[in-house]
Design an enzyme around this catalytic site. Sequence first.
Site, PDB file in Angstrom:
ATOM      1  N   GLU A 150     -57.186   7.768 -54.833  1.00 20.44           N
ATOM      2  CA  GLU A 150     -58.308   7.179 -55.569  1.00 20.44           C
ATOM      3  C   GLU A 150     -59.082   6.190 -54.712  1.00 20.44           C
ATOM      4  OE1 GLU A 150     -55.923   7.112 -59.822  1.00 20.44           O
ATOM      5  OE2 GLU A 150     -56.773   5.269 -59.034  1.00 20.44           O
ATOM      6  N   CYS A 189     -47.368   5.255 -53.462  1.00 17.27           N
ATOM      7  CA  CYS A 189     -46.913   4.015 -52.831  1.00 17.27           C
ATOM      8  C   CYS A 189     -45.402   3.910 -52.960  1.00 17.27           C
ATOM      9  CB  CYS A 189     -47.577   2.802 -53.489  1.00 17.27           C
ATOM     10  SG  CYS A 189     -47.133   1.259 -52.647  1.00 17.27           S
ATOM     11  N   CYS A 223     -43.647  -1.527 -57.253  1.00 18.28           N
ATOM     12  CA  CYS A 223     -43.953  -2.633 -58.178  1.00 18.28           C
ATOM     13  C   CYS A 223     -43.946  -2.075 -59.612  1.00 18.28           C
ATOM     14  CB  CYS A 223     -45.303  -3.259 -57.853  1.00 18.28           C
ATOM     15  SG  CYS A 223     -45.427  -3.812 -56.151  1.00 18.28           S
ATOM     16  N   CYS A 254     -47.242  -1.151 -61.779  1.00 17.54           N
ATOM     17  CA  CYS A 254     -48.322  -0.436 -61.091  1.00 17.54           C
ATOM     18  C   CYS A 254     -48.198   1.081 -61.239  1.00 17.54           C
ATOM     19  CB  CYS A 254     -48.301  -0.826 -59.618  1.00 17.54           C
ATOM     20  SG  CYS A 254     -49.403   0.157 -58.609  1.00 17.54           S
ATOM     21  N   GLY A 262     -51.188   2.544 -52.300  1.00 16.11           N
ATOM     22  CA  GLY A 262     -50.433   2.408 -51.061  1.00 16.11           C
ATOM     23  C   GLY A 262     -50.348   0.987 -50.567  1.00 16.11           C
ATOM     24  N   GLU A 263     -49.437   0.760 -49.662  1.00 21.61           N
ATOM     25  CA  GLU A 263     -49.268  -0.549 -49.030  1.00 21.61           C
ATOM     26  C   GLU A 263     -49.968  -0.490 -47.663  1.00 21.61           C
ATOM     27  OE1 GLU A 263     -48.228  -3.715 -49.416  1.00 21.61           O
ATOM     28  OE2 GLU A 263     -48.769  -3.860 -47.297  1.00 21.61           O
ATOM     29  N   SER A 289     -55.125  -6.237 -48.666  1.00 19.80           N
ATOM     30  CA  SER A 289     -54.161  -6.776 -49.620  1.00 19.80           C
ATOM     31  C   SER A 289     -52.772  -6.222 -49.315  1.00 19.80           C
ATOM     32  CB  SER A 289     -54.603  -6.361 -51.028  1.00 19.80           C
ATOM     33  OG  SER A 289     -53.600  -6.643 -51.950  1.00 19.80           O
ATOM     34  N   SER A 331     -50.130 -10.272 -52.373  1.00 21.20           N
ATOM     35  CA  SER A 331     -49.783 -10.123 -53.789  1.00 21.20           C
ATOM     36  C   SER A 331     -48.471 -10.851 -54.044  1.00 21.20           C
ATOM     37  CB  SER A 331     -49.616  -8.630 -54.133  1.00 21.20           C
ATOM     38  OG  SER A 331     -50.817  -7.960 -53.887  1.00 21.20           O
ATOM     39  N   HIS A 360     -47.479 -12.617 -57.272  1.00 22.10           N
ATOM     40  CA  HIS A 360     -47.137 -12.187 -58.621  1.00 22.10           C
ATOM     41  C   HIS A 360     -45.956 -12.901 -59.273  1.00 22.10           C
ATOM     42  CE1 HIS A 360     -50.191  -9.336 -57.898  1.00 22.10           C
ATOM     43  NE2 HIS A 360     -49.461  -8.382 -57.355  1.00 22.10           N
ATOM     44  N   CYS A 404     -55.045   0.398 -60.645  1.00 21.49           N
ATOM     45  CA  CYS A 404     -54.747   1.148 -59.434  1.00 21.49           C
ATOM     46  C   CYS A 404     -53.798   2.319 -59.701  1.00 21.49           C
ATOM     47  CB  CYS A 404     -54.175   0.136 -58.450  1.00 21.49           C
ATOM     48  SG  CYS A 404     -52.992   0.694 -57.298  1.00 21.49           S
TER      49      CYS A 404
HETATM   50  S1  SF4 Z   1     -49.079  -2.858 -56.607  1.00 12.87           S
HETATM   51 FE1  SF4 Z   1     -49.711  -2.147 -54.557  1.00 12.87          FE
HETATM   52  S2  SF4 Z   1     -47.816  -2.339 -53.346  1.00 12.87           S
HETATM   53 FE2  SF4 Z   1     -47.166  -2.418 -55.493  1.00 12.87          FE
HETATM   54  S3  SF4 Z   1     -46.674  -0.278 -56.038  1.00 12.87           S
HETATM   55 FE3  SF4 Z   1     -48.831  -0.627 -56.572  1.00 12.87          FE
HETATM   56  S4  SF4 Z   1     -50.014   0.084 -54.800  1.00 12.87           S
HETATM   57 FE4  SF4 Z   1     -47.861  -0.249 -54.128  1.00 12.87          FE
END
Ligand code: SF4
Length: 373
Positions: A109, A129, A133, A136, A178-179, A210, A233, A235, A352
């Site tokens: 995306e 990813c 998390c 997400c 993704g990271e 990020s 991030s 959190h 996301c």
């Molecule tokens: S928040 Fe970012 S790092 Fe965490 S799972 Fe989602 S895409 Fe991956």
Amino acid sequence: MEMIPLEQITPGTQTTSVAKPGVLIDTKALETLAEPLGKSAKMRIRQIRQWILQRGILDFDRMTDLPAGFRAELTEKMVPLSSRIANRQVSSDETEKLLLRMADGKEIECVLMREENRRTACISTQVGCGMGCVFCASGMFGVSRNLQAGEILEQLVHVRTRLKPDERLSHIVVMGMGEPMANLQNLMAALEVACHPDGFGLSARHITISTVGLPERIRELADAGKKYHLAVSLHAPEENLRTHLMPTNAKTGIRNILEAADYFFDTTGRQVTFEYILLAGLNDGPMQAEQLGSLLSHRKSHVNLIPFNPVSGLEFRRPLPDSVREFRDILDNFGVSSTVRKRKGADISAACGQLRREALVENATQPLEQVSN
Ligand code: SF4
């Protein structure tokens, strides 16, 4: 919410075969094709990139300063873009979310956000990813692979096709699927082109990367000598809660991440932003605000508070406006500056990974011809 089937959008890019290599991705194939042109090969490759990146022309035939024979060969053997828009959603605030299908059928995306004079592309760096998390949608199916530098660039080209004639891409946030730090080399290569005058000519200062917080990679980015902005991030302000929300924290720990962020600031002079998603009843209380305040009070930093966007299939709730206000006031008392992020694309699947997740779920439950393009 407006859903537009593929056939109605980005004409000229949809009929090409995805089996052919894309010119932004397979640079070797492009160089081989241009080789017979001798001394002018480099210039021709540069022209092709300029047509695509600067002018958004996605048809070799319209690249009129290339020799006709070379254009014909390009059309036969390569494609301007190897990915295509498989789905698009447009929000009432004109945020546009694109689901892109890569040459291998994988989907990612990217998003175009419109805010006053800014036109920002939010891009992905991986298919899925692996960070897991719990709040997400992108992490729900794990990671399939890293995106190549050209695939990261193609997202910018697709976003660019959505701009109106009087609009210009001004910012990039690497906050999609993704990271980014797990694919740092390819990301850096793509951003290099994004900032190049032959590419999108963007200022490095208008690019935000990020990360979940991978300390070694944060240091590597700092040492690269670029002026990109870093957003970490966070959190959660306390180890157990953070590890619960972000399992990778078990390996890194908050202290290491903050030290790496300090190193980034000391090396680049750029203030770090800490992202903090507010999940009702979990990390949005006064106690967490105080913990966060004391972690950051002596650091030159800024906190972006993000009230959770509900994601179907996840049980987390959006915090009440009063809790958000109180959280912010407490940070204020600690001398920590913060903003509450506006909710862009509220009426589309703007969290996301949500659009891809919906496509994956649909694919799993419907015959292919109803969802493929
Ligand atoms: S928040 Fe970012 S790092 Fe965490 S799972 Fe989602 S895409 Fe991956």
